[in-house]
Design a protein around this motif. Sequence first.
Motif, PDB file in Angstrom:
ATOM      1  N   ALA A 211       0.828  -1.203   0.000  1.00 15.37           N
ATOM      2  CA  ALA A 211       0.000   0.000   0.000  1.00 15.37           C
ATOM      3  C   ALA A 211       0.863   1.255   0.000  1.00 15.37           C
ATOM      4  O   ALA A 211       1.860   1.341   0.723  1.00 15.37           O
ATOM      5  N   ASN A 212       0.479   2.220  -0.825  1.00 14.23           N
ATOM      6  CA  ASN A 212       1.106   3.535  -0.841  1.00 14.23           C
ATOM      7  C   ASN A 212       0.171   4.545  -0.200  1.00 14.23           C
ATOM      8  O   ASN A 212      -1.018   4.602  -0.545  1.00 14.23           O
ATOM      9  N   LEU A 213       0.699   5.344   0.725  1.00 13.01           N
ATOM     10  CA  LEU A 213      -0.073   6.408   1.363  1.00 13.01           C
ATOM     11  C   LEU A 213       0.398   7.740   0.810  1.00 13.01           C
ATOM     12  O   LEU A 213       1.596   8.025   0.770  1.00 13.01           O
ATOM     13  N   GLY A 214      -0.561   8.557   0.377  1.00 12.39           N
ATOM     14  CA  GLY A 214      -0.211   9.839  -0.200  1.00 12.39           C
ATOM     15  C   GLY A 214      -1.130  10.940   0.273  1.00 12.39           C
ATOM     16  O   GLY A 214      -2.231  10.686   0.774  1.00 12.39           O
ATOM     17  N   ILE A 215      -0.670  12.170   0.113  1.00 10.40           N
ATOM     18  CA  ILE A 215      -1.470  13.347   0.413  1.00 10.40           C
ATOM     19  C   ILE A 215      -1.445  14.246  -0.803  1.00 10.40           C
ATOM     20  O   ILE A 215      -0.420  14.363  -1.488  1.00 10.40           O
ATOM     21  N   GLY A 216      -2.576  14.855  -1.107  1.00 10.86           N
ATOM     22  CA  GLY A 216      -2.648  15.665  -2.316  1.00 10.86           C
ATOM     23  C   GLY A 216      -3.677  16.774  -2.218  1.00 10.86           C
ATOM     24  O   GLY A 216      -4.399  16.895  -1.231  1.00 10.86           O
ATOM     25  N   GLY A 217      -3.721  17.542  -3.264  1.00  5.50           N
ATOM     26  CA  GLY A 217      -4.684  18.624  -3.351  1.00  5.50           C
ATOM     27  C   GLY A 217      -4.876  19.043  -4.786  1.00  5.50           C
ATOM     28  O   GLY A 217      -4.061  18.720  -5.660  1.00  5.50           O
ATOM     29  N   LEU A 218      -5.978  19.738  -5.040  1.00  5.21           N
ATOM     30  CA  LEU A 218      -6.213  20.291  -6.363  1.00  5.21           C
ATOM     31  C   LEU A 218      -7.056  21.544  -6.255  1.00  5.21           C
ATOM     32  O   LEU A 218      -7.789  21.743  -5.275  1.00  5.21           O
ATOM     33  N   ALA A 219      -6.941  22.381  -7.266  1.00  2.00           N
ATOM     34  CA  ALA A 219      -7.732  23.603  -7.364  1.00  2.00           C
ATOM     35  C   ALA A 219      -8.397  23.639  -8.728  1.00  2.00           C
ATOM     36  O   ALA A 219      -7.805  23.198  -9.725  1.00  2.00           O
TER      37      ALA A 219
END
Length: 424
Positions: free
Chosen positions: A388-396
Amino acid sequence: MDPRCSPFVVVACLALVLPAPQLRAQESAAEEAPSASMDMAGLYGAYDMAREASGTSWQPDSTPMEGVHEMRGPWMGMLHGFIDAIYDDQGGPRGAQQTFSTSMLMLMARRELAEGALGLRLMLSADPLMGAGGYPLLFQTGETADGRVPLIDRQHPHNLLMEAAATWSRELSAASSVFVYAGPAGEPALGPTTFMHRLSATDDPVAPLTHHWLDSTHVSYGVVTAGYVIGQFKLDASAFNGREPDQHRYDVELRSLDSYSARLTWNPGADLSMQLSRGHLVVPEQLEPGVDVERTTASVSYNAHAFGQWWQTTLAWGRNSPSAGRASSGWLLESAAKLTATQTLFGRVEHVAKDELFLPGAPLYGGSFMVNAVSLGYVYDFLQLQSANLGIGGLASTYGFPSALNPVYGYRPTSFMVFLRVRL
């Protein structure tokens, strides 16, 4: 996050990180893609499984394979999925805020038979836990939360059961094959690879505004597809239930196979996949009884190798021509690039005619408005636990539209999302 989602998130996360000594994860990228798919034949023909995507659709052969793969006796299996925990802030007077979770878990198995090959596919989602109203998304339309009022500026959740299908294929020669795909839940031969499985879109947690012009039939309750593969070409045709799922997201709504479609796909090289499809949908919208839709789509997906580990771009067009009312079209351009093993940049541009933004009685009811949407996002995978890969992200996201909508939506509203992701 909605507390009703918490048990699923906890259990799924634990399942993803438990040690699995016989399983091998695809860790990224172009350099891993060949070894990940070695000796993994496709479900529908004598080619590498990396070519296959959602339903019977194709993607570029060089698309990296994600997920966990296992060989057990005559069976080859694959497990792939994700969970996104999202905070959503849609801007402008019609915007709203919500914390929710989207998810998908897909299992696939294949084995050789004395005559041909058998495949099994199952896909589930915990989206129903967010409620029938889905999540806020400016200018999104389609389906309903109560069976009476259409969803406007909201994206509907997917059903618990998204796919349950079996496949059979037989090679006719080293370069040709025939196949059948059938099940109580599945995806007919219409449109590009659905957005949840397109590499150019999988890092974006938001459904496209063009979803109902391109790939909204990806959950059809009742589908039979037959196809023929010759070299780099595939022709497949489907009979399916054209009605979109209703607001009861745990149900399996089997009906007659009243709709049909056909699709021609061509992969001229390892980095390119193109499709052209057309379908006749009988009463797809629950709130528009008696209205059938002719849908035509075309798309091209390309893998570039200019920089990073992979970079895939999709250009797609769809047109809906209803038996009553005006025809409308939608364009989509999306791209995602895995810059390093831990960093991914993605973006999407859409141009679509929306005529369902207002309820009866509103001054602008019945009008069709060209909406432009632009979004840009980024994901950082900060931790790998087993497979499993854990990631954090965002978008506008920002929008352009006719000035007549300014009093309702404001001038160029801007929306934001931040999310925590677990991907298998």
